[in-house]
Design a protein around this motif. Structure first.
Motif, PDB file in Angstrom:
ATOM      1  N   ALA A  24       0.779  -1.290   0.217  1.00 37.73           N
ATOM      2  CA  ALA A  24       0.287   0.152   0.152  1.00 37.73           C
ATOM      3  C   ALA A  24       0.631   1.053  -0.209  1.00 37.73           C
ATOM      4  N   VAL A  25       2.413   1.138   0.342  1.00 37.04           N
ATOM      5  CA  VAL A  25       3.038   2.634   0.720  1.00 37.04           C
ATOM      6  C   VAL A  25       3.357   2.455  -0.158  1.00 37.04           C
ATOM      7  N   GLY A  26       3.725   1.868  -1.845  1.00 27.02           N
ATOM      8  CA  GLY A  26       4.928   1.765  -2.490  1.00 27.02           C
ATOM      9  C   GLY A  26       5.588   1.268  -2.882  1.00 27.02           C
ATOM     10  N   GLU A  27       5.873   1.021  -4.477  1.00 26.00           N
ATOM     11  CA  GLU A  27       6.815   0.220  -4.827  1.00 26.00           C
ATOM     12  C   GLU A  27       8.618   0.467  -4.323  1.00 26.00           C
ATOM     13  N   ALA A  28       8.257   1.444  -3.355  1.00 23.30           N
ATOM     14  CA  ALA A  28       9.455   1.863  -2.799  1.00 23.30           C
ATOM     15  C   ALA A  28       9.770   0.642  -1.129  1.00 23.30           C
ATOM     16  N   ARG A  29       8.856   0.183  -0.744  1.00 22.23           N
ATOM     17  CA  ARG A  29       9.121  -1.151   0.642  1.00 22.23           C
ATOM     18  C   ARG A  29       8.398  -2.833  -1.170  1.00 22.23           C
ATOM     19  N   LEU A  30       8.536  -2.501  -1.801  1.00 21.61           N
ATOM     20  CA  LEU A  30       7.996  -4.254  -2.843  1.00 21.61           C
ATOM     21  C   LEU A  30       8.628  -4.997  -2.231  1.00 21.61           C
ATOM     22  N   GLU A  31      10.689  -4.756  -2.391  1.00 27.53           N
ATOM     23  CA  GLU A  31      11.016  -5.414  -1.543  1.00 27.53           C
ATOM     24  C   GLU A  31      10.842  -6.387  -0.368  1.00 27.53           C
ATOM     25  N   GLN A  32      10.690  -5.111   0.227  1.00 24.95           N
ATOM     26  CA  GLN A  32      10.212  -5.748   2.025  1.00 24.95           C
ATOM     27  C   GLN A  32       8.523  -6.267   2.507  1.00 24.95           C
ATOM     28  N   ALA A  33       7.815  -6.045   1.240  1.00 33.21           N
ATOM     29  CA  ALA A  33       6.528  -6.210   0.495  1.00 33.21           C
ATOM     30  C   ALA A  33       6.430  -8.517   0.426  1.00 33.21           C
ATOM     31  N   ASN A  34       7.324  -8.427  -0.592  1.00 27.65           N
ATOM     32  CA  ASN A  34       8.325 -10.018  -0.779  1.00 27.65           C
ATOM     33  C   ASN A  34       8.548 -10.529   0.107  1.00 27.65           C
ATOM     34  N   LYS A  35       9.093 -10.213   0.784  1.00 25.88           N
ATOM     35  CA  LYS A  35      10.078 -10.775   2.207  1.00 25.88           C
ATOM     36  C   LYS A  35       9.418 -11.488   3.272  1.00 25.88           C
ATOM     37  N   ALA A  36       8.595 -10.541   3.807  1.00 24.33           N
ATOM     38  CA  ALA A  36       6.823  -9.950   4.320  1.00 24.33           C
ATOM     39  C   ALA A  36       6.259 -11.394   3.713  1.00 24.33           C
ATOM     40  N   GLN A  37       5.491 -11.102   2.867  1.00 21.19           N
ATOM     41  CA  GLN A  37       5.021 -12.534   1.823  1.00 21.19           C
ATOM     42  C   GLN A  37       5.872 -14.453   1.951  1.00 21.19           C
ATOM     43  N   ALA A  38       7.133 -14.517   1.609  1.00 18.66           N
ATOM     44  CA  ALA A  38       7.628 -15.357   1.607  1.00 18.66           C
ATOM     45  C   ALA A  38       7.425 -15.672   3.202  1.00 18.66           C
ATOM     46  N   VAL A  39       7.904 -15.166   4.416  1.00 19.02           N
ATOM     47  CA  VAL A  39       7.342 -15.375   5.264  1.00 19.02           C
ATOM     48  C   VAL A  39       6.046 -15.700   5.892  1.00 19.02           C
ATOM     49  N   ALA A  40       5.279 -15.151   5.262  1.00 18.28           N
ATOM     50  CA  ALA A  40       3.726 -15.381   5.609  1.00 18.28           C
ATOM     51  C   ALA A  40       3.261 -16.962   5.137  1.00 18.28           C
TER      52      ALA A  40
END
Length: 118
Positions: free
Chosen positions: A83-99
């Motif tokens: 939701a914050v934007g593309e700047a946080r995409l890498e963090q989103a991917n890591k969180a998704q992998a953990v989930a």
């Protein structure tokens, strides 16, 4: 103060009825008395829905501190990053992998994540 289960249910009902401000108030009030993952998660979800991203992130981090093995918390951290934007995409991917590793099975959250990634 009502018992924990009652507050969690009330907050969840408020979210289901799109009474997001009321849900936020219930969860934040509950979190002040019950320092537990479910209260902070609920607050983080409500704040995310209100697009108060900084406050949502703080609440989700609190939920994660209390239970870093909760796949739903990691899923909402992912959704917040998206939701914050593309700047946080890498963090989103890591969180998704953990989930995913922890076995995220919430169909509503999974649909939201798919839509956010799209």
């Amino acid at each position: 103060m009502p018992e924990l289960r009652t507050l969690v249910r009330l907050g969840a009902l408020c979210l289901q009825l799109s009474r997001t401000d009321a849900a936020k108030d219930v969860f934040l009030q509950g979190a002040s008395a019950w320092q537990c993952c479910s209260m902070w998660l609920g607050a983080g979800i409500a704040l995310l829905r209100l697009e108060r991203f900084g406050d949502s992130e703080a609440a989700l981090q609190e939920a994660n501190v209390r239970n870093n093995e909760n796949p739903v918390v990691w899923g909402y951290i992912c959704l917040l990053c998206l939701a914050v934007g593309e700047a946080r995409l890498e963090q989103a991917n890591k969180a998704q992998a953990v989930a995913s590793r922890l076995g995220l099975k919430d169909p509503t959250l999974l649909r939201e994540l798919a839509n956010a990634y799209t």
